[in-house]
Design an enzyme around this catalytic site. Sequence first.
Site, PDB file in Angstrom:
ATOM      1  N   ALA A  65       7.519  -4.694  -1.998  1.00 18.94           N
ATOM      2  CA  ALA A  65       7.320  -4.650  -3.446  1.00 18.94           C
ATOM      3  C   ALA A  65       6.128  -3.738  -3.708  1.00 18.94           C
ATOM      4  O   ALA A  65       5.264  -3.562  -2.844  1.00 18.94           O
ATOM      5  CB  ALA A  65       7.052  -6.052  -3.969  1.00 18.94           C
ATOM      6  N   GLY A 109       9.278  -7.096   0.554  1.00 19.09           N
ATOM      7  CA  GLY A 109      10.464  -7.079  -0.309  1.00 19.09           C
ATOM      8  C   GLY A 109      11.539  -6.135   0.200  1.00 19.09           C
ATOM      9  O   GLY A 109      12.717  -6.311  -0.119  1.00 19.09           O
ATOM     10  N   GLU A 112      13.429  -8.108   2.673  1.00 14.50           N
ATOM     11  CA  GLU A 112      14.163  -9.125   1.903  1.00 14.50           C
ATOM     12  C   GLU A 112      15.357  -8.517   1.171  1.00 14.50           C
ATOM     13  O   GLU A 112      16.415  -9.136   1.080  1.00 14.50           O
ATOM     14  CB  GLU A 112      13.192  -9.800   0.926  1.00 14.50           C
ATOM     15  N   GLU A 132       3.275  -9.763   3.922  1.00 17.54           N
ATOM     16  CA  GLU A 132       2.610 -10.205   2.685  1.00 17.54           C
ATOM     17  C   GLU A 132       1.348 -11.007   2.966  1.00 17.54           C
ATOM     18  O   GLU A 132       0.407 -11.010   2.169  1.00 17.54           O
ATOM     19  CB  GLU A 132       3.564 -11.053   1.833  1.00 17.54           C
TER      20      GLU A 132
HETATM   21  N1  CO8 Z   1       3.555  -0.560  -2.650  1.00 17.52           N
HETATM   22  C1  CO8 Z   1       3.052   0.524  -3.268  1.00 17.52           C
HETATM   23  N2  CO8 Z   1       2.845   1.691  -2.639  1.00 17.52           N
HETATM   24  C2  CO8 Z   1       3.149   1.763  -1.316  1.00 17.52           C
HETATM   25  C3  CO8 Z   1       3.664   0.664  -0.625  1.00 17.52           C
HETATM   26  C4  CO8 Z   1       3.877  -0.535  -1.346  1.00 17.52           C
HETATM   27  N3  CO8 Z   1       4.424  -1.642  -0.787  1.00 17.52           N
HETATM   28  N4  CO8 Z   1       3.844   1.033   0.671  1.00 17.52           N
HETATM   29  C5  CO8 Z   1       3.457   2.317   0.763  1.00 17.52           C
HETATM   30  N5  CO8 Z   1       3.038   2.755  -0.432  1.00 17.52           N
HETATM   31  C6  CO8 Z   1       2.512   4.093  -0.759  1.00 17.52           C
HETATM   32  C7  CO8 Z   1       1.120   4.286  -0.234  1.00 17.52           C
HETATM   33  O1  CO8 Z   1       0.158   3.706  -1.083  1.00 17.52           O
HETATM   34  C8  CO8 Z   1       1.051   5.787  -0.161  1.00 17.52           C
HETATM   35  O2  CO8 Z   1       0.832   6.290  -1.454  1.00 17.52           O
HETATM   36  P1  CO8 Z   1      -0.414   7.320  -1.731  1.00 17.52           P
HETATM   37  O3  CO8 Z   1      -0.032   8.535  -0.940  1.00 17.52           O
HETATM   38  O4  CO8 Z   1      -0.341   7.527  -3.202  1.00 17.52           O
HETATM   39  O5  CO8 Z   1      -1.622   6.655  -1.224  1.00 17.52           O
HETATM   40  C9  CO8 Z   1       2.462   6.189   0.229  1.00 17.52           C
HETATM   41  O6  CO8 Z   1       3.290   5.078  -0.095  1.00 17.52           O
HETATM   42  C10 CO8 Z   1       2.620   6.460   1.720  1.00 17.52           C
HETATM   43  O7  CO8 Z   1       2.135   5.319   2.415  1.00 17.52           O
HETATM   44  P2  CO8 Z   1       1.062   5.423   3.597  1.00 17.52           P
HETATM   45  O8  CO8 Z   1       0.165   6.603   3.403  1.00 17.52           O
HETATM   46  O9  CO8 Z   1       0.412   4.102   3.733  1.00 17.52           O
HETATM   47  O10 CO8 Z   1       2.038   5.719   4.844  1.00 17.52           O
HETATM   48  P3  CO8 Z   1       1.790   5.357   6.369  1.00 17.52           P
HETATM   49  O11 CO8 Z   1       2.860   6.042   7.124  1.00 17.52           O
HETATM   50  O12 CO8 Z   1       0.375   5.620   6.741  1.00 17.52           O
HETATM   51  O13 CO8 Z   1       2.015   3.762   6.460  1.00 17.52           O
HETATM   52  C11 CO8 Z   1       3.154   1.675   6.000  1.00 17.52           C
HETATM   53  C12 CO8 Z   1       3.279   3.213   6.201  1.00 17.52           C
HETATM   54  C13 CO8 Z   1       2.744   1.003   7.326  1.00 17.52           C
HETATM   55  C14 CO8 Z   1       4.517   1.188   5.584  1.00 17.52           C
HETATM   56  C15 CO8 Z   1       2.085   1.380   4.923  1.00 17.52           C
HETATM   57  O14 CO8 Z   1       2.359   2.181   3.772  1.00 17.52           O
HETATM   58  C16 CO8 Z   1       2.047  -0.057   4.473  1.00 17.52           C
HETATM   59  O15 CO8 Z   1       1.516  -0.893   5.171  1.00 17.52           O
HETATM   60  N6  CO8 Z   1       2.618  -0.339   3.302  1.00 17.52           N
HETATM   61  C17 CO8 Z   1       2.559  -1.675   2.701  1.00 17.52           C
HETATM   62  C18 CO8 Z   1       3.503  -2.617   3.399  1.00 17.52           C
HETATM   63  C19 CO8 Z   1       3.403  -3.997   2.763  1.00 17.52           C
HETATM   64  O16 CO8 Z   1       2.377  -4.633   2.807  1.00 17.52           O
HETATM   65  N7  CO8 Z   1       4.518  -4.454   2.208  1.00 17.52           N
HETATM   66  C20 CO8 Z   1       4.574  -5.749   1.534  1.00 17.52           C
HETATM   67  C21 CO8 Z   1       4.308  -5.573   0.065  1.00 17.52           C
HETATM   68  S1  CO8 Z   1       4.217  -7.131  -0.799  1.00 17.52           S
HETATM   69  C22 CO8 Z   1       5.828  -7.574  -0.982  1.00 17.52           C
HETATM   70  O17 CO8 Z   1       6.725  -6.900  -0.572  1.00 17.52           O
HETATM   71  C23 CO8 Z   1       6.076  -8.848  -1.709  1.00 17.52           C
HETATM   72  C24 CO8 Z   1       7.570  -9.100  -1.848  1.00 17.52           C
HETATM   73  C25 CO8 Z   1       7.812 -10.368  -2.567  1.00 17.52           C
HETATM   74  C26 CO8 Z   1       7.827 -10.198  -4.063  1.00 17.52           C
HETATM   75  C27 CO8 Z   1       8.248 -11.529  -4.588  1.00 17.52           C
HETATM   76  C28 CO8 Z   1       8.474 -11.582  -6.083  1.00 17.52           C
HETATM   77  C29 CO8 Z   1       9.105 -12.886  -6.469  1.00 17.52           C
END
Ligand code: CO8
Length: 258
Positions: A65, A109, A112, A132
């Site tokens: 998400a 997400g 999921e 998360e």
């Molecule tokens: N949300 C927003 N932006 C994201 C997300 C995300 N989940 N993941 C990546 N991005 C963005 C980064 O911020 C970055 O943007 P910018 O260049 O503007 O800084 C761009 O995508 C590229 O990402 P990275 O530079 O971080 O790329 P890497 O190759 O270095 O890393 C990863 C890739 C490992 C995937 C890393 O981006 C990461 O850890 N992302 C987050 C993963 C995460 O924590 N996911 C869980 C999110 S919470 C969730 O999903 C809750 C779901 C339940 C909702 C329930 C509602 C009822």
Amino acid sequence: MAYETIIVEIEDHVALVKLNRPDALNALNAQLLTELADAMGAAQKNDKVRCIVLTGSEKAFAAGADIKMMSEKSFTEVFTEDLFGPETAEISRVRKPIIAAVSGYALGGGCELAMLCDFIIASDTAKFGQPEVNLGVMAGIGGTQRLTRAIGKAKAMDMNLTGRFMDAEEAERAGLVSRIVPAKKLMEEAMAAAAKIAEKSMISVMAIKESVNRSFEVPLQEGLLFERRLFHSTFATEDQKEGMAAFVEKRTPQFRDR
Ligand code: CO8
């Protein structure tokens, strides 16, 4: 509805839905989920579509998400708007089969969403996770529920509590994905699987999806009865007569969804 965060293409009888927020690794925000639910609903209603393939990019199916969208939200907001509830419920109501073709990250997400599909074909680069916990929250669209049913308590606890990622091979061993293919072959394999499903009788296909999903909701004897009655009901169809006649006559069946 014109889409900005997804791309939909209909090829033969397959709707290919591609998540398209490359700058955010396909992170799921409200717009994307609204568009996705709309596209799934449209595919359900479109008589030409017999199977759906949901995919992302080579680097990410979806990295979760959208954290930036969620970071400032209050409890009152997420609770009252039921964040992501209605859209994901709408996707889970689609009766046509949905295959997730996953390459790269399927996190939070994103994992999921893949599990909301009927089965997952993964590229050898796929990485699944429920990270998360690292954000001070927890899974909210099935990461503690569907994942536990898919891979069992030990691995689901491990994934959710530590936030570690699972590679494609571990995911296949654990039962989260049905097949692994080389990254370059992912779409070819997913589209071929969808085309194969599209050849079948839609009545059988939708009944099978309903029956497998029912197994998660009811006790075994109830599920077996539900399955047996659905099986019996297929004998009311022309496709059952055609399918069995074709076998006996050693020819390919011509199903007409009747
Ligand atoms: N949300 C927003 N932006 C994201 C997300 C995300 N989940 N993941 C990546 N991005 C963005 C980064 O911020 C970055 O943007 P910018 O260049 O503007 O800084 C761009 O995508 C590229 O990402 P990275 O530079 O971080 O790329 P890497 O190759 O270095 O890393 C990863 C890739 C490992 C995937 C890393 O981006 C990461 O850890 N992302 C987050 C993963 C995460 O924590 N996911 C869980 C999110 S919470 C969730 O999903 C809750 C779901 C339940 C909702 C329930 C509602 C009822």
